[in-house]
Scaffold this motif. Structure first.
Motif, PDB file in Angstrom:
ATOM      1  N   MET A   1     -12.430  16.401   6.510  1.00  0.00           N
ATOM      2  CA  MET A   1     -11.183  16.569   6.852  1.00  0.00           C
ATOM      3  C   MET A   1     -10.087  16.604   5.626  1.00  0.00           C
ATOM      4  SD  MET A   1     -10.653  16.874  10.036  1.00  0.00           S
ATOM      5  CE  MET A   1      -9.092  16.389  10.441  1.00  0.00           C
ATOM      6  N   GLY A   2     -10.419  15.971   4.591  1.00  0.00           N
ATOM      7  CA  GLY A   2      -9.503  16.104   3.565  1.00  0.00           C
ATOM      8  C   GLY A   2      -8.961  14.663   3.488  1.00  0.00           C
ATOM      9  N   LEU A   3      -7.722  14.827   2.350  1.00  0.00           N
ATOM     10  CA  LEU A   3      -7.008  13.576   2.044  1.00  0.00           C
ATOM     11  C   LEU A   3      -5.819  13.314   3.287  1.00  0.00           C
ATOM     12  CD1 LEU A   3      -6.681  14.044  -1.817  1.00  0.00           C
ATOM     13  CD2 LEU A   3      -8.424  12.558  -0.309  1.00  0.00           C
ATOM     14  N   THR A   4      -5.510  12.182   3.276  1.00  0.00           N
ATOM     15  CA  THR A   4      -4.678  11.799   4.269  1.00  0.00           C
ATOM     16  C   THR A   4      -3.602  10.752   3.585  1.00  0.00           C
ATOM     17  OG1 THR A   4      -5.871  10.337   5.609  1.00  0.00           O
ATOM     18  CG2 THR A   4      -5.559  12.316   6.192  1.00  0.00           C
ATOM     19  N   ILE A   5      -2.375  10.467   4.239  1.00  0.00           N
ATOM     20  CA  ILE A   5      -1.626   9.455   3.814  1.00  0.00           C
ATOM     21  C   ILE A   5      -1.447   8.417   4.648  1.00  0.00           C
ATOM     22  CG2 ILE A   5       1.200   9.073   2.989  1.00  0.00           C
ATOM     23  CD1 ILE A   5       0.768  11.643   1.213  1.00  0.00           C
ATOM     24  N   GLY A   6      -1.538   7.369   4.412  1.00  0.00           N
ATOM     25  CA  GLY A   6      -1.118   6.009   5.462  1.00  0.00           C
ATOM     26  C   GLY A   6       0.343   5.667   4.853  1.00  0.00           C
ATOM     27  N   VAL A   7       1.022   5.150   5.805  1.00  0.00           N
ATOM     28  CA  VAL A   7       2.334   4.742   5.606  1.00  0.00           C
ATOM     29  C   VAL A   7       2.228   3.302   6.315  1.00  0.00           C
ATOM     30  CG1 VAL A   7       4.734   4.996   5.848  1.00  0.00           C
ATOM     31  CG2 VAL A   7       3.342   6.756   5.309  1.00  0.00           C
ATOM     32  N   ASP A   8       2.621   2.373   5.532  1.00  0.00           N
ATOM     33  CA  ASP A   8       3.019   1.001   5.794  1.00  0.00           C
ATOM     34  C   ASP A   8       4.431   0.565   5.979  1.00  0.00           C
ATOM     35  OD1 ASP A   8       2.405  -1.818   6.887  1.00  0.00           O
ATOM     36  OD2 ASP A   8       1.828  -2.486   4.785  1.00  0.00           O
ATOM     37  N   ILE A   9       5.088   0.298   7.029  1.00  0.00           N
ATOM     38  CA  ILE A   9       6.545   0.055   7.085  1.00  0.00           C
ATOM     39  C   ILE A   9       6.570  -1.712   6.878  1.00  0.00           C
ATOM     40  CG2 ILE A   9       8.486   0.191   8.269  1.00  0.00           C
ATOM     41  CD1 ILE A   9       7.306   2.867   9.541  1.00  0.00           C
ATOM     42  N   GLY A  10       7.062  -2.148   5.857  1.00  0.00           N
ATOM     43  CA  GLY A  10       7.034  -3.613   5.741  1.00  0.00           C
ATOM     44  C   GLY A  10       8.799  -3.869   5.917  1.00  0.00           C
ATOM     45  N   GLY A  11       8.850  -5.339   6.068  1.00  0.00           N
ATOM     46  CA  GLY A  11      10.415  -5.826   5.986  1.00  0.00           C
ATOM     47  C   GLY A  11      11.248  -5.446   4.730  1.00  0.00           C
ATOM     48  N   THR A  12      10.513  -5.585   3.639  1.00  0.00           N
ATOM     49  CA  THR A  12      11.215  -5.167   2.377  1.00  0.00           C
ATOM     50  C   THR A  12      10.827  -4.078   1.843  1.00  0.00           C
ATOM     51  OG1 THR A  12       9.506  -6.483   1.098  1.00  0.00           O
ATOM     52  CG2 THR A  12      11.319  -7.685   2.051  1.00  0.00           C
ATOM     53  N   LYS A  13       9.586  -3.262   2.217  1.00  0.00           N
ATOM     54  CA  LYS A  13       9.304  -2.159   1.138  1.00  0.00           C
ATOM     55  C   LYS A  13       8.479  -1.257   2.477  1.00  0.00           C
ATOM     56  CE  LYS A  13       5.082  -3.699  -0.821  1.00  0.00           C
ATOM     57  NZ  LYS A  13       4.831  -5.146  -0.228  1.00  0.00           N
ATOM     58  N   ILE A  14       8.343  -0.016   2.268  1.00  0.00           N
ATOM     59  CA  ILE A  14       7.547   1.080   2.873  1.00  0.00           C
ATOM     60  C   ILE A  14       6.657   1.500   1.687  1.00  0.00           C
ATOM     61  CG2 ILE A  14       7.671   3.270   3.896  1.00  0.00           C
ATOM     62  CD1 ILE A  14      10.364   2.293   4.887  1.00  0.00           C
ATOM     63  N   ALA A  15       5.343   1.424   2.017  1.00  0.00           N
ATOM     64  CA  ALA A  15       4.405   1.930   1.157  1.00  0.00           C
ATOM     65  C   ALA A  15       3.806   3.254   1.527  1.00  0.00           C
ATOM     66  CB  ALA A  15       3.204   0.784   0.847  1.00  0.00           C
ATOM     67  N   ALA A  16       3.301   4.056   0.997  1.00  0.00           N
ATOM     68  CA  ALA A  16       2.471   5.214   1.264  1.00  0.00           C
ATOM     69  C   ALA A  16       1.475   5.185   0.332  1.00  0.00           C
ATOM     70  CB  ALA A  16       3.516   6.634   1.297  1.00  0.00           C
ATOM     71  N   GLY A  17       0.357   5.434   0.833  1.00  0.00           N
ATOM     72  CA  GLY A  17      -0.891   5.834  -0.274  1.00  0.00           C
ATOM     73  C   GLY A  17      -1.580   6.919   0.326  1.00  0.00           C
ATOM     74  N   VAL A  18      -2.272   7.631  -0.404  1.00  0.00           N
ATOM     75  CA  VAL A  18      -3.122   8.660  -0.481  1.00  0.00           C
ATOM     76  C   VAL A  18      -4.690   7.928  -0.344  1.00  0.00           C
ATOM     77  CG1 VAL A  18      -4.296  10.729  -1.305  1.00  0.00           C
ATOM     78  CG2 VAL A  18      -1.894  10.396  -1.680  1.00  0.00           C
ATOM     79  N   VAL A  19      -5.284   8.414   0.765  1.00  0.00           N
ATOM     80  CA  VAL A  19      -6.600   7.646   0.949  1.00  0.00           C
ATOM     81  C   VAL A  19      -7.607   8.914   1.218  1.00  0.00           C
ATOM     82  CG1 VAL A  19      -7.732   6.154   2.866  1.00  0.00           C
ATOM     83  CG2 VAL A  19      -5.378   5.980   2.203  1.00  0.00           C
ATOM     84  N   ASP A  20      -8.860   8.596   0.812  1.00  0.00           N
ATOM     85  CA  ASP A  20      -9.802   9.545   1.225  1.00  0.00           C
ATOM     86  C   ASP A  20     -10.918   9.215   2.340  1.00  0.00           C
ATOM     87  OD1 ASP A  20     -11.750   7.717   0.278  1.00  0.00           O
ATOM     88  OD2 ASP A  20     -12.045   8.469  -1.621  1.00  0.00           O
ATOM     89  N   GLU A  21     -11.857   9.761   2.641  1.00  0.00           N
ATOM     90  CA  GLU A  21     -12.576   9.683   3.947  1.00  0.00           C
ATOM     91  C   GLU A  21     -13.365   8.544   3.548  1.00  0.00           C
ATOM     92  OE1 GLU A  21     -14.023  13.288   5.769  1.00  0.00           O
ATOM     93  OE2 GLU A  21     -13.318  14.100   4.122  1.00  0.00           O
TER      94      GLU A  21
END
Length: 317
Positions: A1-21
């Motif tokens: 399927m390829g690479l996807t991005i996960g987003v974690d919405i926190g109280g002080t920061k929003i983090a996005a990360g490229v994640v492989d399979e």
């Protein structure tokens, strides 16, 4: 399927990360969490754009605290953000130009642990997150179970005590009022106030008063054998284990995965939870008993899980 991005919405920061399979995080980008709903959409887009540089991305998964519909598109209600029937998928897709799915953040963390962490090798696991509050996720038959409307596994708001302590959700006696980081601090303050002579180490780590006790102090004091700190963990574990016994009657998993900040304490909290779980499990002396194990991915679980769920087929189909 390829690479996807996960987003974690926190109280002080929003983090996005490229994640492989395989669940590996290849790059990340963080931005501060704004104070408005529209500002959060802008911040999610900025985090995704920052993380995707140099990568070919096929989709985005967002972990959001709140009730998310079964179509993984709309946040019905979020307790800490002014989202009411928020079409988050539509708004973020318009900004980033990629397919987007929205998942409850505890579901995303549960999936991350099941797929890449402590749950590997299991088909049926229940995850709970013991943090400031209490959340969870249900994986049965290798599938994340969201329920008919998408809002299953809100374990923290199971009523454990009729007419009990008032919860932030508006109900009374919810499980998270008795098994969570907030509950642990409350237990310690109450005990230190009642018997300060049993809390010398604990009080010495703060400002000397029960009101100055913080979660980190309780952990440090318990490891030094402070009676009040140890008793506070035991009280939390009593409630946590009793709740797991109830969940075992519902789902009969092979394992319970305990995540969240409190799981970082390892056997200090897990051993008494196991004992309480076995104590309250119906027929516990005569039936197989599920493992109670610590999560392995830490604060990466939600981001990794959200990214992987972006690869999962639409659960409605």
């Amino acid at each position: 399927m390829g690479l996807t991005i996960g987003v974690d919405i926190g109280g002080t920061k929003i983090a996005a990360g490229v994640v492989d399979e395989e669940g590996n995080i290849l790059s990340t980008h963080q931005v501060p969490t704004p104070g408005t709903p529209e500002g959060i959409v802008d911040a999610i887009a900025a985090a995704v754009d920052g993380a995707r540089v140099g990568h070919a991305i096929v989709g985005v998964g967002i972990g959001a605290a709140g009730y998310v519909n079964r179509q993984r598109s709309t946040v019905y209600f979020a307790p800490n953000i002014d989202w009411r029937q928020e079409p988050l998928k539509e708004k973020v897709e318009a900004r980033v130009g990629l397919p987007v799915v929205v998942e409850n953040d505890a579901n995303a963390a549960a999936w991350g642990e099941y797929k890449f962490g402590a749950g590997k090798g299991h088909r049926n696991v229940i995850c709970i997150t013991l943090g400031t509050g209490l959340g969870g996720g249900i994986i049965i038959g290798n599938k994340l179970r969201r329920g008919h409307f998408g809002v299953a596994a809100e374990f923290g708001h199971i009523r454990m005590v009729p007419d009990g302590l008032l919860c932030g959700c508006g109900s009374q006696g919810c499980w998270e009022q008795y098994a969570s980081g907030r509950a642990l601090v409350r237990y310690a303050k109450q005990r230190a106030n009642a018997t300060p002579e049993r809390a010398e180490v604990l009080l010495g780590l703060g400002d000397g008063s029960p009101d100055g006790i913080e979660g980190k102090h309780i952990s440090m004091a318990a490891r030094q054998g402070d009676p009040v700190a140890v008793d506070s963990y035991r009280e939390l574990a009593r409630w946590a284990g009793a709740g797991l016994a109830d969940l075992a009657s519902l789902f009969d998993p092979s394992a319970f995965i305990v995540g969240g900040g409190l799981s970082d304490e390892g056997d200090l909290v897990l051993d008494p939870i196991r004992k309480s779980y076995k104590r309250w499990l119906v027929g516990g002396n005569w039936r197989p008993v599920a493992d109670v194990i610590a999560a392995q991915l830490g604060n990466k679980a939600g981001l990794v899980g959200a990214a992987d769920l972006a690869r999962e087929p639409d659960p409605i189909m």
